[in-house]
Design an enzyme around this catalytic site. Structure first.
Site, mmCIF file in Angstrom:
data_model
loop_
_atom_site.group_PDB
_atom_site.id
_atom_site.type_symbol
_atom_site.label_atom_id
_atom_site.label_comp_id
_atom_site.label_asym_id
_atom_site.label_seq_id
_atom_site.Cartn_x
_atom_site.Cartn_y
_atom_site.Cartn_z
ATOM 1 C CG ASP A 1 29.264 7.696 -39.187
ATOM 2 O OD1 ASP A 1 30.208 8.438 -39.489
ATOM 3 O OD2 ASP A 1 28.578 7.842 -38.157
ATOM 4 C CG ASP B 1 32.723 9.895 -34.068
ATOM 5 O OD1 ASP B 1 33.154 9.304 -33.069
ATOM 6 O OD2 ASP B 1 33.432 10.601 -34.807
ATOM 7 C CG ASP C 1 25.201 8.735 -36.273
ATOM 8 O OD1 ASP C 1 26.100 8.634 -37.133
ATOM 9 O OD2 ASP C 1 25.231 9.575 -35.363
#
Length: 218
Positions: A10, A12, A167
């Site tokens: 991922d 961001d 995250d």
């Protein structure tokens, strides 16, 4: 320990410390348009989703015209007006270089649109690290597995030879839906406790901490 051939990241909150900027820009967008300002927790919960899906969650009653205005204002905030720093995380580039040196293929699966990902890849100099990427405007939003399935097909990698790093619970659930392992990072949008709900093989508190998990060299 399993030897992975492909590591999918991922962006961001995983490679770039941009969660604070996303929160600030989303709240300012709502303020400018005289809408209910979502809480930081609510915004953290949508990070990783496509913009359309994020607005469905944060502003479910907004009409199409209002959503278009929100997207326009948000982009202006993110690209021009908001000055919240969004550096890459310490150790992120070292991690990518180490994985490349050990023979791993690298890819990105992100809630960003293609234009946004291309911009930050150029700004950070990370574009040369990745063999492939998929964005939210090219596939169904996380946690649907389309992004991962397409990356596996493009790179000719079996699901059991790939791992997703993210995250957000949306990242980890996407991995589960695609039948691949996942590592959660606790320094981004969601806490370690929340990430545990998706049963990742590990949860780490820094980029370099995931290196032995991926390579098996503990």
């Amino acid at each position: 320990m399993k030897r992975y051939e492909l590591v999918i990241f991922d962006w961001d909150g995983t490679l770039m410390d941009s969660v604070g900027k996303i929160v600030a820009c989303m709240q300012q967008t709502a303020t400018e348009l005289n809408m209910m300002v979502p809480s930081e927790t609510a915004i953290r919960d949508i990070i990783g989703l496509s913009m359309d899906e994020a607005l469905n969650v944060l502003h479910p009653m907004a009409c199409t015209k209002t959503r278009e205005e929100m997207i326009s204002v948000y982009r202006q905030q993110y690209l021009q007006l908001n000055k919240t720093p969004s550096p890459v995380f310490d150790g992120a580039e070292e991690l990518l270089l180490a994985l490349k040196a050990s023979g791993h293929a690298l890819a990105v699966a992100t809630g960003k649109a293609r234009a946004g990902l291309d911009r930050v890849l150029t700004e950070t100099g990370f574009s040369t690290h990745f063999q492939a990427s998929r964005c939210a405007d090219e596939a169904k939003s996380k946690p649907h597995p389309q992004m991962l399935n397409e990356l596996l097909k493009q790179l000719n990698i079996a699901p059991e030879k790939a791992i997703m790093v993210g995250d957000s619970i949306h990242d980890l659930n996407m991995a589960s839906n695609a039948g691949i392992d996942a590592i959660g990072v606790s320094y981004g949008a969601h806490t370690a406790k929340r990430l545990t709900e998706a049963n990742p093989i590990a949860i780490v508190s820094s980029p370099l901490a995931m290196l032995p998990v991926i390579t098996g060299k503990m």
